[in-house]
Design an enzyme around this catalytic site. Structure first.
Site, short mmCIF file in Angstrom:
data_model
loop_
_atom_site.label_atom_id
_atom_site.label_comp_id
_atom_site.label_asym_id
_atom_site.label_seq_id
_atom_site.Cartn_x
_atom_site.Cartn_y
_atom_site.Cartn_z
CG ASP A 1 -1.70 0.78 1.29
OD1 ASP A 1 -2.01 2.14 0.76
OD2 ASP A 1 -3.50 0.51 1.57
CB SER B 1 -5.82 2.86 0.14
OG SER B 1 -4.90 2.50 0.65
CG HIS C 1 -1.11 8.40 5.20
ND1 HIS C 1 -0.97 9.49 4.20
CD2 HIS C 1 -1.28 7.66 4.72
CE1 HIS C 1 -2.19 9.10 3.35
NE2 HIS C 1 -2.27 7.95 3.30
CG ASP D 1 -2.68 0.93 -2.62
OD1 ASP D 1 -1.65 1.38 -2.51
OD2 ASP D 1 -3.51 1.38 -1.78
ZN LIG Z 1 -3.46 6.25 2.53
#
Ligand SMILES: [Zn+2]
Ligand SMILES: *[C@@H]1O[C@H](CO)[C@@H](O)[C@H](O)[C@H]1NC(C)=O
Ligand SMILES: *[C@@H]1O[C@H](CO)[C@@H](O)[C@H](O)[C@H]1NC(C)=O
Length: 518
Positions: free
Chosen positions: A78, A128, A360, A396
């Protein structure tokens, strides 16, 4: 090497040095300060010719695999952007005591690489959920939505009707009599794994408390994602479910094995309901909540296995308690051992979900380590799977971490660049365009982040330019790596939504075209 060879070598080295863009700066400002690491064999042109020859030979000897893919394993990093891959491989090599740049993550050795375009129907930069809908269900959708068409707008509380459902490759595999499972380091109800089994106008509706908050007066409330996993098809038929997120399954009155309170406001204990459902269906089943219990089952798993190892997301690998938290590779191994018992084959989704979370928060060291963990899980899978298995590794969406400066070969990738800014202050090799790592300027000057007390700690935030509570995703393409039957389909630059159709083609499942016609 003879005298002739040495003479040529000297010329070549001079040539390379003169062509190097930072030559001037190096010579006039940096040469004394930063002696260059020299790998003697790389100074010999024969080294690079040999490297190229081996690459060409291996490509030519790579016969196309036209077997039907019995098993399909999709690994998702991810937020594993291209700069993340380059930095992670450098860190991996440096951990092994080498310069690092020349290292390869395990899946970077796969025969086919492509690029996937990640935008969504309503979004230039994806999240996502719409991407999970694309790479699992084969259809692009709106940001924040899961398993529904782009006719469904995010957070619309009207119950989505089945005519707006799109179905995942896990369902296509089940329809063919194969098995399916999910493994993730996030909550199993989080957007990426939920793309395997949920239909929801809102990715955040993980427990019924979230639905109630967004849709307080709705008479016919949509089912939350945890409830869909336990009670709706295909969630009810996933043979393996491993990850975090117990709190989404438990009522507020219940505290789980490790002290996390449940979130549900409907008084339901969905872990108990999952157990009851399997008992009623008379299938062998087991719920586990720690690594020891999981590994005890690894050689003879029950038919249905639910493992929830945290109340929330699983811990970052570098912070995890190895007694309670299985690694992503451990979970992948158990899942493959379980699903391999079906002679028709299986579809398995494995997510390294916390690369994204670390980015993040601008926690660059954790983002790279989680990427290396994903590579370790792919390696473990490759050891267990035969050549009837198609393995695809992708991301993603990207992130806004950049990898730059003109540092010398072998410079610590987590450190400051060799260069300084025009303000005379150091800057990081890995930094972010935005995020919580933005620091206020002092008297109009950037701070020297390398002088901070916690510089280099796991929780140290790398530098970001624009202050934002959460660093954003990136809009550029992400890489796709493929090995096994029909791996060559995955070359080129294409829409992310093509990925499950190509996997299904190789496996001869699903509604689209197939590699075999019988
Ligand atoms: Zn994210
Ligand atoms: C929600 O979706 C329904 C059904 O598609 C539609 O009739 C309604 O207008 C939508 N509501 C909002 C607020 O967009
Ligand atoms: C449940 O499964 C076991 C083992 O497969 C079988 O022996 C038993 O008869 C089944 N019971 C019912 C009620 O179907």
């Amino acid at each position: 090497m003879g005298a002739m060879g040495r003479g040529h070598l000297l010329l070549l080295t001079l040539f390379v040095v003169l062509l190097h863009p930072s030559f001037e700066r190096d010579v006039y400002h940096k040469r004394q300060q930063y002696p260059t690491v020299k790998i003697q064999e790389e100074a010999d042109p024969a080294f690079w010719l040999n490297e190229a020859r081996l690459g060409i030979e291996s490509r030519l000897s790579n016969t196309l695999n036209r077997n039907k893919a019995r098993n399909v394993v999709l690994f998702l990093g991810d937020g594993m952007s291209l700069p993340t891959l380059a930095a992670a491989r450098t860190l991996q090599g440096q951990r092994e005591g080498r310069t690092g740049e020349e290292s390869q993550l395990f899946f970077e050795t796969f025969p086919t690489t492509g690029l996937s375009k990640t935008y969504c129907v309503d979004a230039q930069t994806a999240d996502s959920a719409c991407t999970a809908t694309a790479y699992l269900c084969g259809v692009k959708a709106n940001r924040g939505t899961l398993g529904v068409t782009a006719d469904v707008l995010r957070t619309n509380c009207t119950l989505v009707s089945p005519q707006h459902y799109v179905h995942s490759i896990a369902e296509w595999a089940l329809a063919d009599g194969r098995d399916a499972g999910i493994v993730t380091t996030t909550r199993v109800t989080h957007a990426s794994p939920a793309g395997v089994y949920a239909h929801s106008a809102e990715r955040d509706w993980e427990s019924n408390a979230d639905v109630l908050e967004d849709c307080p007066m709705t008479p016919n409330m949509p089912a939350d994602i945890a409830q869909q996993l336990v009670h709706s098809y295909p969630g009810t038929h996933l043979k393996v479910i491993l990850g975090g997120g117990r709190r989404e399954f438990l009522p507020v009155t219940v505290v789980d094995e490790e002290g996390t309170e449940g979130k549900r406001l409907d008084g339901r204990n969905l872990i108990d309901e999952w157990l009851e459902d399997k008992t009623a269906r008379n299938v062998s089943h087991e719920y586990v909540w720690n690594r020891r219990e999981l590994m005890r089952l690894s050689t003879s798993p029950p038919e249905y296995l639910l493992g929830l190892f945290e109340g929330n997301h699983m811990q970052y690998n570098l912070k995890a308690d190895p007694d309670t938290e299985p690694s992503l590779a451990d979970m992948t191994e158990v899942a493959i051992r379980s699903l391999s018992r079906n002679d028709r084959g299986f579809f398995l989704f494995v997510e390294g979900g916390r690369i994204d979370h670390a980015h993040h928060d601008n926690l660059v060291q954790l983002a790279l380590d989680e990427s290396i963990e994903l590579a370790a899980a792919v390696r473990r899978a490759a050891e267990l799977l035969g050549d009837e298995s198609l393995v695809v590794v992708t991301a993603d969406h990207a992130h806004v971490m950049s990898y730059g400066g003109y540092s010398r070969r072998g410079a610590g990738v987590l450190g400051a660049a060799d260069d300084r800014g025009d303000d005379g202050l150091p800057y990081m090799t890995l930094s972010y365009a935005n995020g919580p790592g933005a620091r206020p300027h002092l008297h109009g000057r950037r701070p020297d982040v390398t002088a901070e007390e916690d510089f280099g700690d796991l929780d140290w935030k790398s530098h970001a330019e624009v202050p934002l509570e959460e660093e954003t995703h990136g809009g550029e393409d992400v890489a796709v790596f493929a090995a096994g039957p029909y791996h060559d389909l995955f070359t080129g630059t294409y829409e992310q939504s093509r990925i499950p159709h190509m996997m299904a083609y190789a496996a001869c499942i699903g509604p689209g075209p197939h590699a075999c016609h019988h």
